[in-house]
Design a protein around this motif. Sequence first.
Motif, PDB file in Angstrom:
ATOM      1  N   MET A   1       0.834  -1.176   0.000  1.00 39.53           N
ATOM      2  CA  MET A   1       0.000   0.000   0.000  1.00 39.53           C
ATOM      3  C   MET A   1       0.885   1.249   0.000  1.00 39.53           C
ATOM      4  O   MET A   1       1.932   1.276   0.622  1.00 39.53           O
ATOM      5  N   ARG A   2       0.434   2.264  -0.688  1.00 38.21           N
ATOM      6  CA  ARG A   2       1.162   3.532  -0.729  1.00 38.21           C
ATOM      7  C   ARG A   2       0.519   4.515   0.239  1.00 38.21           C
ATOM      8  O   ARG A   2      -0.682   4.511   0.437  1.00 38.21           O
ATOM      9  N   TYR A   3       1.367   5.365   0.811  1.00 37.66           N
ATOM     10  CA  TYR A   3       0.918   6.378   1.758  1.00 37.66           C
ATOM     11  C   TYR A   3       1.418   7.741   1.310  1.00 37.66           C
ATOM     12  O   TYR A   3       2.437   7.855   0.632  1.00 37.66           O
ATOM     13  N   ASP A  20      -3.641   7.005   3.371  1.00 37.33           N
ATOM     14  CA  ASP A  20      -3.417   5.975   2.357  1.00 37.33           C
ATOM     15  C   ASP A  20      -4.021   6.411   1.026  1.00 37.33           C
ATOM     16  O   ASP A  20      -4.549   7.523   0.901  1.00 37.33           O
ATOM     17  N   GLU A  21      -3.929   5.540   0.040  1.00 32.82           N
ATOM     18  CA  GLU A  21      -4.408   5.845  -1.311  1.00 32.82           C
ATOM     19  C   GLU A  21      -5.899   6.165  -1.350  1.00 32.82           C
ATOM     20  O   GLU A  21      -6.349   6.922  -2.202  1.00 32.82           O
ATOM     21  N   HIS A  26      -4.244   7.687   8.729  1.00 35.28           N
ATOM     22  CA  HIS A  26      -3.589   6.644   9.522  1.00 35.28           C
ATOM     23  C   HIS A  26      -2.820   7.202  10.714  1.00 35.28           C
ATOM     24  O   HIS A  26      -2.651   6.510  11.716  1.00 35.28           O
ATOM     25  N   TYR A  48       5.202   2.874   8.319  1.00 35.77           N
ATOM     26  CA  TYR A  48       4.724   3.060   6.947  1.00 35.77           C
ATOM     27  C   TYR A  48       5.832   2.978   5.909  1.00 35.77           C
ATOM     28  O   TYR A  48       5.604   3.248   4.745  1.00 35.77           O
TER      29      TYR A  48
END
Length: 55
Positions: A1-3, A20-21, A26, A48
Amino acid sequence: MRYVVGIDISKVSFDVAIVDEAGKLHARSKQTMDRQGFDAFIETLKPYHPVPYTT
């Protein structure tokens, strides 16, 4: 997952938000503009990022 990390900087402090995307928040924190604040910021990022940070 990308942040995505957003940082709002002032002379005395800086605010950090990690989303997040999908836009889900978060983490959110306010840090002092000094070594202690920067160290706390790095600790906030650790969960992350796949590569360990060192200070």
